[in-house]
Design a protein around this motif. Structure first.
Motif, PDB file in Angstrom:
ATOM      1  N   ALA A  28      62.872  75.554  20.679  1.00  9.89           N
ATOM      2  CA  ALA A  28      62.719  76.976  21.011  1.00  9.89           C
ATOM      3  C   ALA A  28      63.859  77.520  21.867  1.00  9.89           C
ATOM      4  O   ALA A  28      64.146  78.714  21.818  1.00  9.89           O
ATOM      5  CB  ALA A  28      61.380  77.208  21.711  1.00  9.89           C
ATOM      6  N   CYS A  29      64.550  76.659  22.626  1.00 12.91           N
ATOM      7  CA  CYS A  29      65.632  77.150  23.488  1.00 12.91           C
ATOM      8  C   CYS A  29      66.780  77.736  22.675  1.00 12.91           C
ATOM      9  O   CYS A  29      67.562  78.525  23.200  1.00 12.91           O
ATOM     10  CB  CYS A  29      66.128  76.047  24.423  1.00 12.91           C
ATOM     11  SG  CYS A  29      66.778  74.581  23.592  1.00 12.91           S
ATOM     12  N   CYS A  30      66.882  77.389  21.398  1.00 13.75           N
ATOM     13  CA  CYS A  30      67.922  77.951  20.528  1.00 13.75           C
ATOM     14  C   CYS A  30      67.462  79.221  19.824  1.00 13.75           C
ATOM     15  O   CYS A  30      68.231  79.846  19.101  1.00 13.75           O
ATOM     16  CB  CYS A  30      68.332  76.919  19.480  1.00 13.75           C
ATOM     17  SG  CYS A  30      69.018  75.416  20.166  1.00 13.75           S
ATOM     18  N   LEU A  31      66.195  79.571  20.033  1.00 13.77           N
ATOM     19  CA  LEU A  31      65.618  80.734  19.353  1.00 13.77           C
ATOM     20  C   LEU A  31      65.320  81.890  20.287  1.00 13.77           C
ATOM     21  O   LEU A  31      65.191  83.018  19.846  1.00 13.77           O
ATOM     22  CB  LEU A  31      64.305  80.329  18.666  1.00 13.77           C
ATOM     23  CG  LEU A  31      64.384  79.238  17.628  1.00 13.77           C
ATOM     24  CD1 LEU A  31      62.991  78.870  17.142  1.00 13.77           C
ATOM     25  CD2 LEU A  31      65.260  79.658  16.470  1.00 13.77           C
ATOM     26  N   GLU A  32      65.135  81.605  21.563  1.00 16.18           N
ATOM     27  CA  GLU A  32      64.696  82.621  22.516  1.00 16.18           C
ATOM     28  C   GLU A  32      65.718  82.795  23.628  1.00 16.18           C
ATOM     29  O   GLU A  32      66.542  81.927  23.859  1.00 16.18           O
ATOM     30  CB  GLU A  32      63.350  82.216  23.116  1.00 16.18           C
ATOM     31  CG  GLU A  32      62.259  82.060  22.086  1.00 16.18           C
ATOM     32  CD  GLU A  32      60.934  81.648  22.695  1.00 16.18           C
ATOM     33  OE1 GLU A  32      60.713  81.900  23.886  1.00 16.18           O
ATOM     34  OE2 GLU A  32      60.118  81.073  21.961  1.00 16.18           O
ATOM     35  N   GLY A  33      65.604  83.894  24.325  1.00 14.18           N
ATOM     36  CA  GLY A  33      66.479  84.155  25.463  1.00 14.18           C
ATOM     37  C   GLY A  33      67.038  85.550  25.408  1.00 14.18           C
ATOM     38  O   GLY A  33      66.805  86.297  24.464  1.00 14.18           O
ATOM     39  N   ASP A  34      67.804  85.880  26.431  1.00 13.07           N
ATOM     40  CA  ASP A  34      68.354  87.231  26.495  1.00 13.07           C
ATOM     41  C   ASP A  34      69.786  87.309  25.972  1.00 13.07           C
ATOM     42  O   ASP A  34      70.382  88.376  25.935  1.00 13.07           O
ATOM     43  CB  ASP A  34      68.258  87.794  27.915  1.00 13.07           C
ATOM     44  CG  ASP A  34      68.853  86.880  28.959  1.00 13.07           C
ATOM     45  OD1 ASP A  34      69.547  85.917  28.588  1.00 13.07           O
ATOM     46  OD2 ASP A  34      68.624  87.121  30.153  1.00 13.07           O
ATOM     47  N   SER A  35      70.356  86.171  25.577  1.00 10.84           N
ATOM     48  CA  SER A  35      71.675  86.149  24.944  1.00 10.84           C
ATOM     49  C   SER A  35      71.876  84.771  24.322  1.00 10.84           C
ATOM     50  O   SER A  35      71.015  83.900  24.437  1.00 10.84           O
ATOM     51  CB  SER A  35      72.786  86.467  25.950  1.00 10.84           C
ATOM     52  OG  SER A  35      72.868  85.493  26.962  1.00 10.84           O
ATOM     53  N   GLY A  36      73.018  84.568  23.699  1.00 11.55           N
ATOM     54  CA  GLY A  36      73.315  83.278  23.090  1.00 11.55           C
ATOM     55  C   GLY A  36      73.664  82.236  24.135  1.00 11.55           C
ATOM     56  O   GLY A  36      73.573  82.477  25.342  1.00 11.55           O
ATOM     57  N   ALA A  37      74.091  81.084  23.672  1.00 12.19           N
ATOM     58  CA  ALA A  37      74.465  79.988  24.569  1.00 12.19           C
ATOM     59  C   ALA A  37      75.755  80.336  25.300  1.00 12.19           C
ATOM     60  O   ALA A  37      76.707  80.822  24.683  1.00 12.19           O
ATOM     61  CB  ALA A  37      74.649  78.708  23.773  1.00 12.19           C
ATOM     62  N   VAL A  85      71.390  86.161  16.010  1.00 17.94           N
ATOM     63  CA  VAL A  85      70.925  86.899  14.847  1.00 17.94           C
ATOM     64  C   VAL A  85      69.984  87.965  15.388  1.00 17.94           C
ATOM     65  O   VAL A  85      69.011  87.639  16.064  1.00 17.94           O
ATOM     66  CB  VAL A  85      70.202  85.957  13.860  1.00 17.94           C
ATOM     67  CG1 VAL A  85      69.581  86.742  12.722  1.00 17.94           C
ATOM     68  CG2 VAL A  85      71.167  84.897  13.344  1.00 17.94           C
ATOM     69  N   ASP A  86      70.267  89.219  15.146  1.00 18.16           N
ATOM     70  CA  ASP A  86      69.510  90.334  15.723  1.00 18.16           C
ATOM     71  C   ASP A  86      69.622  90.265  17.246  1.00 18.16           C
ATOM     72  O   ASP A  86      70.430  89.534  17.795  1.00 18.16           O
ATOM     73  CB  ASP A  86      68.051  90.323  15.251  1.00 18.16           C
ATOM     74  CG  ASP A  86      67.936  90.444  13.732  1.00 18.16           C
ATOM     75  OD1 ASP A  86      68.706  91.224  13.148  1.00 18.16           O
ATOM     76  OD2 ASP A  86      67.099  89.738  13.149  1.00 18.16           O
ATOM     77  N   VAL A  87      68.801  91.018  17.944  1.00 19.28           N
ATOM     78  CA  VAL A  87      68.844  91.026  19.406  1.00 19.28           C
ATOM     79  C   VAL A  87      67.810  90.037  19.930  1.00 19.28           C
ATOM     80  O   VAL A  87      66.660  90.050  19.509  1.00 19.28           O
ATOM     81  CB  VAL A  87      68.558  92.447  19.947  1.00 19.28           C
ATOM     82  CG1 VAL A  87      68.528  92.448  21.465  1.00 19.28           C
ATOM     83  CG2 VAL A  87      69.591  93.427  19.422  1.00 19.28           C
ATOM     84  N   ASN A  88      68.223  89.201  20.854  1.00 20.56           N
ATOM     85  CA  ASN A  88      67.340  88.213  21.483  1.00 20.56           C
ATOM     86  C   ASN A  88      66.639  87.319  20.469  1.00 20.56           C
ATOM     87  O   ASN A  88      65.487  86.948  20.641  1.00 20.56           O
ATOM     88  CB  ASN A  88      66.309  88.898  22.387  1.00 20.56           C
ATOM     89  CG  ASN A  88      66.958  89.676  23.497  1.00 20.56           C
ATOM     90  OD1 ASN A  88      68.094  89.392  23.884  1.00 20.56           O
ATOM     91  ND2 ASN A  88      66.261  90.656  24.013  1.00 20.56           N
ATOM     92  N   LYS A  89      67.330  86.982  19.403  1.00 25.84           N
ATOM     93  CA  LYS A  89      66.786  86.084  18.384  1.00 25.84           C
ATOM     94  C   LYS A  89      67.604  84.805  18.391  1.00 25.84           C
ATOM     95  O   LYS A  89      68.399  84.561  19.280  1.00 25.84           O
ATOM     96  CB  LYS A  89      66.811  86.749  17.001  1.00 25.84           C
ATOM     97  CG  LYS A  89      65.958  87.989  16.921  1.00 25.84           C
ATOM     98  CD  LYS A  89      64.495  87.656  17.059  1.00 25.84           C
ATOM     99  CE  LYS A  89      63.650  88.918  16.988  1.00 25.84           C
ATOM    100  NZ  LYS A  89      62.270  88.678  17.276  1.00 25.84           N
TER     101      LYS A  89
END
Length: 187
Positions: A28-37, A85-89
């Motif tokens: 899930a850490c690669c799917l959620e959050g407020d920005s990319g890595a 991908v998209d915002v916060n995705k």
């Protein structure tokens, strides 16, 4: 804080247990959050260079995102990150295998197509680095989606820094890691 060379290590990194449990969290850490890595400036050219070899492993949404915005972006705080991908995705480099999130970059690495494993921030997670001009600070990033990793770490009695031995050595070197272990033994 534990001082090891020019790095300050928060005691949470050496006192808390953690072992990723992808069967529970599904990455899930690669799917959620407020920005990319988060990305270091020296990783930007690497991403551009390896993209043609990583692209065959990516899914259509990830490829479309990279083709539209590039191999990295600048987030709302002005930091370099992987595109989402998209915002916060999900991260644009995400792929799915058997319902579990994986990384197309790491897949290309594992198959011998590239020699760079993945961004160091991904490899070091749940450690986050705060950089200062004269030193780095390593903090343990607590996130509710990682609770299965905390439980699994407790079961196995593996500390965060032990779980992340290889990425810590990748970032700071074998000698630095040995100094960290010595410092931990003396706590």
């Amino acid at each position: 804080m534990i001082e090891v060379g020019s790095v300050l290590v928060h005691e949470d990194v050496v006192k808390n247990n953690f072992v990723c449990n992808l069967n529970k969290c599904k990455g899930a850490c690669c799917l959620e959050g407020d920005s990319g890595a988060p990305l270091n400036a020296d990783e930007l050219d690497i991403l551009k260079e390896i993209y043609p070899k990583v692209k065959p492993y990516m899914n259509a949404k990830g490829i479309a995102t990279i083709e539209r915005v590039g191999t990295h972006v600048t987030d709302f705080e002005g930091d370099y990150t992987t595109p989402c991908v998209d915002v916060n995705k999900e991260c644009a480099y995400v792929i799915f295998e058997n319902g579990i999130t994986k990384c197309a970059i790491e897949k290309a690495y594992e198959n011998g197509d590239i020699t760079w494993k993945k961004p160091i921030s991904c490899h070091l997670y749940p450690i986050r680095i705060t950089k200062y001009p004269e030193f780095d600070v390593l903090n343990y990033d607590r996130w509710s989606i990682c609770s299965p990793a905390c439980t699994f770490g407790d079961e196995l009695q593996v500390r965060v820094h032990e779980f992340l031995k290889n990425p810590l050595i990748r970032k700071y070197g074998e000698e630095w890691y040995e100094e960290l272990e010595d410092a931990v033994a003396n706590l």
